[in-house]
Scaffold this motif. Sequence first.
Motif, mmCIF file in Angstrom:
data_model
loop_
_atom_site.group_PDB
_atom_site.id
_atom_site.type_symbol
_atom_site.label_atom_id
_atom_site.label_comp_id
_atom_site.label_asym_id
_atom_site.label_seq_id
_atom_site.Cartn_x
_atom_site.Cartn_y
_atom_site.Cartn_z
ATOM 1 N N GLY A 15 0.813 -1.210 0.000
ATOM 2 C CA GLY A 15 0.000 0.000 0.000
ATOM 3 C C GLY A 15 0.845 1.259 0.000
ATOM 4 O O GLY A 15 0.330 2.358 -0.260
ATOM 5 N N MET A 16 2.130 1.132 0.290
ATOM 6 C CA MET A 16 3.009 2.304 0.249
ATOM 7 C C MET A 16 3.015 2.939 -1.134
ATOM 8 O O MET A 16 2.987 4.166 -1.277
ATOM 9 C CB MET A 16 4.431 1.942 0.667
ATOM 10 C CG MET A 16 4.653 1.880 2.165
ATOM 11 S SD MET A 16 6.384 1.582 2.586
ATOM 12 C CE MET A 16 6.382 2.036 4.340
ATOM 13 N N ASN A 17 3.037 2.092 -2.179
ATOM 14 C CA ASN A 17 3.039 2.633 -3.539
ATOM 15 C C ASN A 17 1.745 3.370 -3.863
ATOM 16 O O ASN A 17 1.754 4.397 -4.540
ATOM 17 C CB ASN A 17 3.280 1.506 -4.558
ATOM 18 C CG ASN A 17 4.734 1.113 -4.641
ATOM 19 O OD1 ASN A 17 5.628 1.936 -4.464
ATOM 20 N ND2 ASN A 17 4.985 -0.157 -4.904
ATOM 21 N N ALA A 18 0.638 2.849 -3.368
ATOM 22 C CA ALA A 18 -0.642 3.525 -3.570
ATOM 23 C C ALA A 18 -0.635 4.888 -2.890
ATOM 24 O O ALA A 18 -1.195 5.869 -3.407
ATOM 25 C CB ALA A 18 -1.783 2.668 -3.026
ATOM 26 N N ALA A 19 0.016 4.982 -1.723
ATOM 27 C CA ALA A 19 0.114 6.248 -1.006
ATOM 28 C C ALA A 19 1.009 7.230 -1.763
ATOM 29 O O ALA A 19 0.683 8.421 -1.886
ATOM 30 C CB ALA A 19 0.650 6.017 0.404
ATOM 31 N N ILE A 20 2.136 6.738 -2.268
ATOM 32 C CA ILE A 20 3.036 7.585 -3.063
ATOM 33 C C ILE A 20 2.293 8.130 -4.269
ATOM 34 O O ILE A 20 2.362 9.330 -4.587
ATOM 35 C CB ILE A 20 4.278 6.778 -3.518
ATOM 36 C CG1 ILE A 20 5.125 6.362 -2.324
ATOM 37 C CG2 ILE A 20 5.111 7.598 -4.514
ATOM 38 C CD1 ILE A 20 6.176 5.322 -2.653
ATOM 39 N N ILE A 263 -7.307 1.719 -1.029
ATOM 40 C CA ILE A 263 -8.229 2.832 -0.808
ATOM 41 C C ILE A 263 -7.780 3.669 0.386
ATOM 42 O O ILE A 263 -7.783 4.905 0.332
ATOM 43 C CB ILE A 263 -9.663 2.302 -0.600
ATOM 44 C CG1 ILE A 263 -10.184 1.674 -1.896
ATOM 45 C CG2 ILE A 263 -10.601 3.430 -0.152
ATOM 46 C CD1 ILE A 263 -11.466 0.881 -1.724
ATOM 47 N N LEU A 264 -7.375 3.002 1.470
ATOM 48 C CA LEU A 264 -6.900 3.710 2.650
ATOM 49 C C LEU A 264 -5.690 4.578 2.310
ATOM 50 O O LEU A 264 -5.621 5.755 2.687
ATOM 51 C CB LEU A 264 -6.536 2.710 3.745
ATOM 52 C CG LEU A 264 -6.024 3.287 5.069
ATOM 53 C CD1 LEU A 264 -7.096 4.149 5.727
ATOM 54 C CD2 LEU A 264 -5.573 2.167 6.011
ATOM 55 N N MET A 268 -5.533 8.724 2.368
ATOM 56 C CA MET A 268 -4.566 9.406 3.223
ATOM 57 C C MET A 268 -3.589 10.245 2.406
ATOM 58 O O MET A 268 -3.226 11.361 2.808
ATOM 59 C CB MET A 268 -3.802 8.381 4.064
ATOM 60 C CG MET A 268 -4.631 7.750 5.173
ATOM 61 S SD MET A 268 -3.619 6.693 6.229
ATOM 62 C CE MET A 268 -4.822 6.210 7.470
ATOM 63 N N GLY A 269 -3.148 9.714 1.257
ATOM 64 C CA GLY A 269 -2.224 10.465 0.408
ATOM 65 C C GLY A 269 -2.831 11.759 -0.092
ATOM 66 O O GLY A 269 -2.183 12.819 -0.082
ATOM 67 N N GLY A 270 -4.089 11.696 -0.508
ATOM 68 C CA GLY A 270 -4.783 12.894 -0.969
ATOM 69 C C GLY A 270 -4.964 13.907 0.148
ATOM 70 O O GLY A 270 -4.763 15.113 -0.042
ATOM 71 N N ARG A 271 -5.315 13.418 1.338
ATOM 72 C CA ARG A 271 -5.523 14.307 2.476
ATOM 73 C C ARG A 271 -4.210 14.945 2.931
ATOM 74 O O ARG A 271 -4.192 16.101 3.386
ATOM 75 C CB ARG A 271 -6.158 13.530 3.622
ATOM 76 C CG ARG A 271 -6.443 14.364 4.870
ATOM 77 C CD ARG A 271 -7.366 15.531 4.582
ATOM 78 N NE ARG A 271 -7.605 16.334 5.785
ATOM 79 C CZ ARG A 271 -7.815 17.639 5.774
ATOM 80 N NH1 ARG A 271 -7.822 18.299 4.623
ATOM 81 N NH2 ARG A 271 -8.022 18.291 6.901
ATOM 82 N N ALA A 272 -3.099 14.226 2.809
ATOM 83 C CA ALA A 272 -1.796 14.768 3.197
ATOM 84 C C ALA A 272 -1.465 16.026 2.395
ATOM 85 O O ALA A 272 -0.971 17.021 2.939
ATOM 86 C CB ALA A 272 -0.707 13.714 3.001
#
Length: 320
Positions: A15-20, A263-264, A268-272
């Motif tokens: 999920g780290m890649n999804a966050a990036i 999705i999580l 979170m990435g968008g909110r950051a």
Amino acid sequence: MRKIGVLTSGGDSPGMNAAIRAVVRSAIYHDIKVVGIKKGYEGLINGDIEDMNLSSVADIIHRGGTILRTARSEEFKAERGFQKALNVISIFGIEGIVVIGGDGSFRGAEKLSQAGIKTIGLPGTIDNDLAYTDFTIGFDTAVNTVVNAISNIRDTSTSHGRANIIEVMGRHCGDIALYAGLAGGAESIIVPEVPFSIDDICKRLIQGRNRGKLHSIIILAEGVLKDSHEFAKQIEEKTGIETKLTILGHIQRGGSPTAFDRILASRMGGRAVELMMEDKTSRVLGIKGNEIIDMDISEALSIKKEINKNLYELAKILSI
């Protein structure tokens, strides 16, 4: 906010890649330049930094690990290394950094914030050991990996009439063991937060055998015992049931993230990026009741993590 950086630090998690991806694309959407900092704080010290664009994060949402790679940096903890990192931040014109990692990574983000660098933390760790959030990025994938392993091991365990101990990761937090044990129908779940009796475990195994049960699964969180191999021997000696040990290890960190983790991480990435635009700093993101929350880093790290006792008791009831 004109330019931000993103890094992954500590142990990798699905999920780290999804966050990036979410950070990069959200930043670009809002006309903010974004750079990728490779190998965590070590890369920040060494200036291992590259510009990110839409193509940089194409086809990565489904991939485990982290395209930015990760490392643990002792040098960053020292004043000289920290000053090197600050110099690199100044040279590259980075105004804020999104840090994806666990508690150690968050402490680094807190230190940067105290030095005047805007930081936002995303909880990327399979252990689910951060108390301020219900779930961390990668935890759900790790649990599903363990559940799949339980199913595979149960097949061979049934064929041979064995008991199987499955050791899972989690350091000082038993959440992977608890959630996977409940979902996988384990007879016993051993976690660091709750004392256990080997005799109680053996009693359950013997009672199961006496009613015709062909297999038994014991989930063991790493770190509870000094020697899990010796524990398996003791179980076999006390019960007369052949007992095998399987240590899943780093297989739990890899693999394509589940839809939940993707999705999580995206939320979170968008909110950051939104928090960066709101001029916020020293905040970490989490999820409570399916709502994305943010909290001061120091406050978040001060909250003690506790096992879900109700879930633990339910698992015991359902495994009779």
